[in-house]
Design an enzyme around this catalytic site. Structure first.
Site, PDB file in Angstrom:
ATOM      1  N   ARG A  41      58.656  42.764  53.326  1.00  0.00           N
ATOM      2  CA  ARG A  41      58.596  44.162  53.773  1.00  0.00           C
ATOM      3  C   ARG A  41      59.488  44.407  54.983  1.00  0.00           C
ATOM      4  O   ARG A  41      60.058  45.490  55.111  1.00  0.00           O
ATOM      5  CB  ARG A  41      57.154  44.552  54.088  1.00  0.00           C
ATOM      6  CG  ARG A  41      56.365  44.755  52.805  1.00  0.00           C
ATOM      7  CD  ARG A  41      54.941  45.105  53.105  1.00  0.00           C
ATOM      8  NE  ARG A  41      54.279  45.545  51.885  1.00  0.00           N
ATOM      9  CZ  ARG A  41      52.970  45.550  51.721  1.00  0.00           C
ATOM     10  NH1 ARG A  41      52.183  45.141  52.697  1.00  0.00           N
ATOM     11  NH2 ARG A  41      52.446  45.961  50.593  1.00  0.00           N
ATOM     12  N   LYS A 198      41.725  44.771  36.599  1.00  0.00           N
ATOM     13  CA  LYS A 198      40.996  45.912  37.182  1.00  0.00           C
ATOM     14  C   LYS A 198      40.747  46.971  36.109  1.00  0.00           C
ATOM     15  O   LYS A 198      41.392  48.019  36.076  1.00  0.00           O
ATOM     16  CB  LYS A 198      41.812  46.506  38.335  1.00  0.00           C
ATOM     17  CG  LYS A 198      41.815  45.612  39.569  1.00  0.00           C
ATOM     18  CD  LYS A 198      42.762  46.132  40.644  1.00  0.00           C
ATOM     19  CE  LYS A 198      44.056  45.418  40.610  1.00  0.00           C
ATOM     20  NZ  LYS A 198      45.205  45.853  41.258  1.00  0.00           N
ATOM     21  N   GLY A 351      50.500  43.755  42.577  1.00  0.00           N
ATOM     22  CA  GLY A 351      50.613  42.474  43.281  1.00  0.00           C
ATOM     23  C   GLY A 351      50.806  41.296  42.347  1.00  0.00           C
ATOM     24  O   GLY A 351      51.729  40.489  42.519  1.00  0.00           O
ATOM     25  N   GLY A 374      48.904  49.988  45.570  1.00  0.00           N
ATOM     26  CA  GLY A 374      48.005  51.127  45.359  1.00  0.00           C
ATOM     27  C   GLY A 374      48.760  52.414  45.087  1.00  0.00           C
ATOM     28  O   GLY A 374      48.379  53.201  44.220  1.00  0.00           O
TER      29      GLY A 374
HETATM   30  P1  ADP Z   1      48.122  43.707  39.357  1.00  0.00           P
HETATM   31  O1  ADP Z   1      47.833  43.044  40.687  1.00  0.00           O
HETATM   32  O2  ADP Z   1      49.491  43.370  38.855  1.00  0.00           O
HETATM   33  O3  ADP Z   1      47.856  45.191  39.385  1.00  0.00           O
HETATM   34  P2  ADP Z   1      45.499  42.954  38.359  1.00  0.00           P
HETATM   35  O4  ADP Z   1      45.101  42.604  39.742  1.00  0.00           O
HETATM   36  O5  ADP Z   1      44.816  44.086  37.697  1.00  0.00           O
HETATM   37  O6  ADP Z   1      47.107  43.105  38.276  1.00  0.00           O
HETATM   38  O7  ADP Z   1      45.224  41.717  37.390  1.00  0.00           O
HETATM   39  C1  ADP Z   1      45.818  40.459  37.570  1.00  0.00           C
HETATM   40  C2  ADP Z   1      44.849  39.349  37.257  1.00  0.00           C
HETATM   41  O8  ADP Z   1      44.297  39.532  35.962  1.00  0.00           O
HETATM   42  C3  ADP Z   1      45.519  37.998  37.253  1.00  0.00           C
HETATM   43  O9  ADP Z   1      44.990  37.224  38.314  1.00  0.00           O
HETATM   44  C4  ADP Z   1      45.152  37.411  35.887  1.00  0.00           C
HETATM   45  O10 ADP Z   1      44.763  36.050  35.953  1.00  0.00           O
HETATM   46  C5  ADP Z   1      43.967  38.260  35.456  1.00  0.00           C
HETATM   47  N1  ADP Z   1      43.817  38.305  34.005  1.00  0.00           N
HETATM   48  C6  ADP Z   1      44.741  38.612  33.082  1.00  0.00           C
HETATM   49  N2  ADP Z   1      44.249  38.502  31.845  1.00  0.00           N
HETATM   50  C7  ADP Z   1      42.946  38.116  31.971  1.00  0.00           C
HETATM   51  C8  ADP Z   1      41.903  37.812  31.043  1.00  0.00           C
HETATM   52  N3  ADP Z   1      42.076  37.907  29.727  1.00  0.00           N
HETATM   53  N4  ADP Z   1      40.699  37.437  31.553  1.00  0.00           N
HETATM   54  C9  ADP Z   1      40.518  37.340  32.883  1.00  0.00           C
HETATM   55  N5  ADP Z   1      41.462  37.613  33.809  1.00  0.00           N
HETATM   56  C10 ADP Z   1      42.670  37.990  33.359  1.00  0.00           C
HETATM   57 MG    MG Z   2      46.077  42.236  41.568  1.00  0.00          MG
END
Ligand code: ADP
Ligand code: MG
Length: 397
Positions: A41, A198, A351, A374
């Site tokens: 950043r 999420k 992230g 976010g």
């Molecule tokens: P981002 O940070 O890119 O917005 P999220 O925080 O929503 O993404 O999700 C990322 C996490 O989701 C990763 O740590 C990954 O391990 C987990 N994940 C992906 N697929 C699955 C699954 N089928 N079951 C449980 N966790 C999962």
């Molecule tokens: Mg995440």
């Protein structure tokens, strides 16, 4: 989106000799000793500061760092380590100024860093009296902090209302341009990948995207919820059973527009959530009660990759499997490589998505990597970000 751009003001010579206040995002991770562990950043904020200096402005920069309590200074909330790193990157000393709300001594050609703006009482609530004081410090206010663009605070919103001139810095302008290109006037087909863990937050994003995209690729916990909606069994997998109704509504909204949400045809499962858990690939209708779906299967990954290669625009948020464990990383890697190989304009954010992009080394092949977690998700949700809204309003006169 029509906003004033700081780069234009500089090119027109309008920043020379002016007092310029830059709201940057210098909120970097630190270890227990306060040392900066990752400085992306700060590096990303350098072009705006350099632009202001080159234009002959008197430059003030500020940012929040962590979550301090307003009005209560603690050494660990200080931007001192950031001032040192920024100084190294700019090749000049960057003095740190505390208690700066009532006046800052800075001359054209100089740059100072103003201590953590979240220490000022009224910052988070966007207090009008504080915002007016901040605006009085400057001739030109520059917002270059996309990461906080979804929050209306004194340094992101109020100051923009009252400053003589309010504009977007190069980093914020790049985000606005990439988001406009991907969502407001996309080359079609527009394909969105929404995956990760999420589920409830991201279902709102799906509802909003369903109105606009041609294909909606789901993965991770989101795909599991859609599999439930399609009547498939998912065993003990991550999902939100109460949101099946919403998932069904998204499928229907897409279908009504002649678009689709592809449901996985195969999956990779394990009996427990661990890096060394044995992985089994199976058809989507063969999931057992004690299975955890941890990745999309290779057939699904290949079908989705083929769609991505044909896309005109790709929006990516969320890994499609537990890519941190190698046995469950194949789906995410296939998607990442397909995005890299596609001629589509691609934009990615989140992230863990950024971690996956770094893991597969495809940074250069992604059209735009968004820095605001976010804020990026709120854009995808179809929300108008306050920081954009006020800059556009000021540009309109
Ligand atoms: P981002 O940070 O890119 O917005 P999220 O925080 O929503 O993404 O999700 C990322 C996490 O989701 C990763 O740590 C990954 O391990 C987990 N994940 C992906 N697929 C699955 C699954 N089928 N079951 C449980 N966790 C999962
Ligand atoms: Mg995440």
């Amino acid at each position: 989106m029509n906003v004033l751009r700081f780069s234009d003001l500089c090119a027109q010579g309008k920043a020379a000799g002016q007092r310029v206040f830059i709201r940057a995002d210098l909120n970097v991770p630190q270890d227990d000793s306060g040392a900066i562990t990752e400085d992306t950043r700060i590096r990303a904020s350098v072009p705006c500061v350099q632009m202001a200096l080159d234009a002959g402005a008197a430059v003030m920069v500020t940012s929040h760092l962590g979550r301090p309590k307003e009005g209560e200074f603690k050494p660990e909330d200080s931007l001192a380590p950031v001032a040192r790193r920024l100084g190294e990157l700019l090749g000049r000393e960057v003095p740190l100024v505390s208690d700066w709300v009532d006046g800052v001594d800075v001359k054209p050609g100089q740059v100072v860093l103003l201590e953590n703006c979240r220490l000022n009482k009224g910052e988070k609530k966007n207090d009008e009296a504080l915002a007016k004081k901040l605006a009085a410090l400057t001739d030109i206010y520059v917002n270059d902090a996309f990461g906080t663009a979804h929050r209306a605070e004194a340094t992101t919103y109020g100051i923009a209302q009252f400053a003589k001139v309010a504009c977007a810095g190069p980093l914020l302008a790049a985000e606005i341009d990439a988001i406009t290109k991907a969502l407001a006037s996309p080359k079609r087909p527009l394909v969105a990948i929404v995956a990760g863990s999420k589920v409830s937050t991201k279902l709102t994003i799906l509802q909003s995207l369903a109105k606009n995209v041609d294909q909606l690729i789901v993965g991770g916990g989101i795909a599991n919820t859609f599999m439930l909606a399609a009547g498939l069994k998912i065993g003990k997998s991550l999902a939100e059973a109460d949101l099946v109704g919403e998932a069904t509504a998204v499928i229907e909204a897409m279908r009504a527009r002649g678009a689709a949400v592809p449901i996985p045809v195969d999956v990779v499962t394990a009996k427990n959530f661990a890096a060394d858990a044995p992985a089994t690939t199976k058809a989507a209708d063969a999931v057992e009660d004690d299975d955890l779906i941890l990745d999309i299967g290779p057939k699904t990954a290949e079908l989705l990759a083929a769609q991505l290669r044909e896309a005109g625009t790709i929006v990516w948020n969320g890994p499609v499997g537990v890519f941190e464990f190698d046995a469950f990383a194949h789906g995410t890697e296939t998607i990442a490589r397909a995005i890299a190989d596609s001629s589509a304009f691609s934009i990615a954010g989140g992230g863990d998505t950024l971690a996956a992009i770094a893991k597969y080394g495809i940074e250069k092949q992604v059209g735009y990597i968004s820095t605001g977690g976010g804020a990026f998700l709120e854009v995808l949700e179809g929300k108008q970000l306050p920081a954009f809204e006020i800059l556009a309003k000021r540009a309109a006169g």
